[in-house]
Design a protein around this motif. Structure first.
Motif, mmCIF file in Angstrom:
data_model
loop_
_atom_site.group_PDB
_atom_site.id
_atom_site.type_symbol
_atom_site.label_atom_id
_atom_site.label_comp_id
_atom_site.label_asym_id
_atom_site.label_seq_id
_atom_site.Cartn_x
_atom_site.Cartn_y
_atom_site.Cartn_z
ATOM 1 N N ASP A 50 2.391 -10.269 -5.807
ATOM 2 C CA ASP A 50 1.712 -9.399 -4.860
ATOM 3 C C ASP A 50 0.679 -10.162 -4.043
ATOM 4 O O ASP A 50 0.509 -9.893 -2.854
ATOM 5 C CB ASP A 50 1.063 -8.209 -5.568
ATOM 6 C CG ASP A 50 0.712 -7.127 -4.572
ATOM 7 O OD1 ASP A 50 1.637 -6.590 -3.927
ATOM 8 O OD2 ASP A 50 -0.495 -6.849 -4.410
ATOM 9 N N THR A 100 4.286 3.126 1.402
ATOM 10 C CA THR A 100 3.774 1.834 0.950
ATOM 11 C C THR A 100 2.258 1.865 0.823
ATOM 12 O O THR A 100 1.699 1.454 -0.210
ATOM 13 C CB THR A 100 4.200 0.724 1.932
ATOM 14 O OG1 THR A 100 5.624 0.699 2.006
ATOM 15 C CG2 THR A 100 3.677 -0.636 1.489
ATOM 16 N N ASN A 104 2.573 2.562 -3.223
ATOM 17 C CA ASN A 104 2.811 1.234 -3.797
ATOM 18 C C ASN A 104 1.582 0.325 -3.730
ATOM 19 O O ASN A 104 1.257 -0.342 -4.723
ATOM 20 C CB ASN A 104 4.017 0.578 -3.135
ATOM 21 C CG ASN A 104 5.278 1.349 -3.400
ATOM 22 O OD1 ASN A 104 5.614 2.261 -2.650
ATOM 23 N ND2 ASN A 104 5.976 1.037 -4.480
ATOM 24 N N ASN A 108 -0.338 -1.624 -6.712
ATOM 25 C CA ASN A 108 -0.432 -3.085 -6.656
ATOM 26 C C ASN A 108 -1.888 -3.540 -6.783
ATOM 27 O O ASN A 108 -2.190 -4.475 -7.533
ATOM 28 C CB ASN A 108 0.119 -3.620 -5.331
ATOM 29 C CG ASN A 108 1.573 -3.322 -5.111
ATOM 30 O OD1 ASN A 108 2.249 -2.740 -5.940
ATOM 31 N ND2 ASN A 108 2.068 -3.706 -3.952
ATOM 32 N N TRP A 134 6.262 3.368 -9.379
ATOM 33 C CA TRP A 134 6.371 2.305 -8.388
ATOM 34 C C TRP A 134 7.837 2.094 -7.999
ATOM 35 O O TRP A 134 8.162 2.020 -6.820
ATOM 36 C CB TRP A 134 5.775 1.005 -8.935
ATOM 37 C CG TRP A 134 5.533 -0.030 -7.874
ATOM 38 C CD1 TRP A 134 4.344 -0.308 -7.272
ATOM 39 C CD2 TRP A 134 6.494 -0.910 -7.290
ATOM 40 N NE1 TRP A 134 4.510 -1.297 -6.337
ATOM 41 C CE2 TRP A 134 5.829 -1.694 -6.331
ATOM 42 C CE3 TRP A 134 7.857 -1.123 -7.472
ATOM 43 C CZ2 TRP A 134 6.468 -2.666 -5.568
ATOM 44 C CZ3 TRP A 134 8.503 -2.088 -6.709
ATOM 45 C CH2 TRP A 134 7.806 -2.842 -5.769
ATOM 46 N N ASN A 138 9.716 2.840 -4.499
ATOM 47 C CA ASN A 138 10.339 1.689 -3.854
ATOM 48 C C ASN A 138 11.788 1.993 -3.492
ATOM 49 O O ASN A 138 12.263 1.590 -2.426
ATOM 50 C CB ASN A 138 10.264 0.434 -4.730
ATOM 51 C CG ASN A 138 10.740 -0.777 -3.971
ATOM 52 O OD1 ASN A 138 10.209 -1.129 -2.922
ATOM 53 N ND2 ASN A 138 11.786 -1.408 -4.480
#
Length: 166
Positions: A50, A100, A104, A108, A134, A138
């Motif tokens: 990440d 996102t 996500n 992250n 997650w 995704n």
């Protein structure tokens, strides 16, 4: 103008496809591979990847570039047959960006903020990360992004076809 119209649509198509591919790799290789590792490896590898993906090529050129190029392509195709396809691709990709940023990225960031895997409770960090959430979001990103890519490819075809006719 015609060259800019085609170039912007090509850029939108390519960058959207690249992002779809990246999310697809996460769905089909990276996350399934990490799922088979111990907690320390999972946390450490996820943190490292990440941190690595936060770079100008991915974020600037690809991730946000796809959105910008798609808007530009749409603006340059206002009176063309490709516009509806570009517009739908834009909406789908915008949903990808929203997912996102709202799902996500916070997951992250939380795993990165947990600290060094050598000094933290990696099992607790991994459990708090919520891998299934997650991965599920995704997969939504992969599906929407892939459809957006296909729509832009179709718009590119239509643009080429209309440019070829006298």
């Amino acid at each position: 103008m015609n060259g800019l119209r085609v170039a912007s649509l090509m850029a939108a198509t390519v960058t959207t496809g690249l992002v779809a591919g990246i999310f697809g790799i996460y769905a089909n290789a990276f996350m399934p591979g990490l799922a088979k590792t111990d907690d320390k490896t999972f946390v450490g590898a996820f943190q490292a990847v990440d941190r690595a993906i936060i770079n100008p090529i991915f974020l600037g050129l690809c991730f946000f570039g796809a959105l910008i190029f798609t808007v530009l392509a749409g603006l340059l195709q206002l009176k063309e047959k490709a516009l509806p396809w570009i517009a739908v691709a834009f909406v789908l990709y915008l949903i990808v960006v929203i997912i996102t940023i709202s799902v996500n990225v916070p997951l992250n960031d939380a795993i990165k903020a947990a600290g060094d895997p050598n000094t933290i409770d990696v099992a607790a960090v991994r459990a708090a990360f919520d891998e299934s959430r997650w991965r599920a979001f995704n997969l939504v990103r992969v599906a929407l992004n892939t459809v957006a890519f296909g729509l832009l490819a179709w718009a590119l075809y239509l643009t080429g076809k209309s440019n070829a006719q006298p």
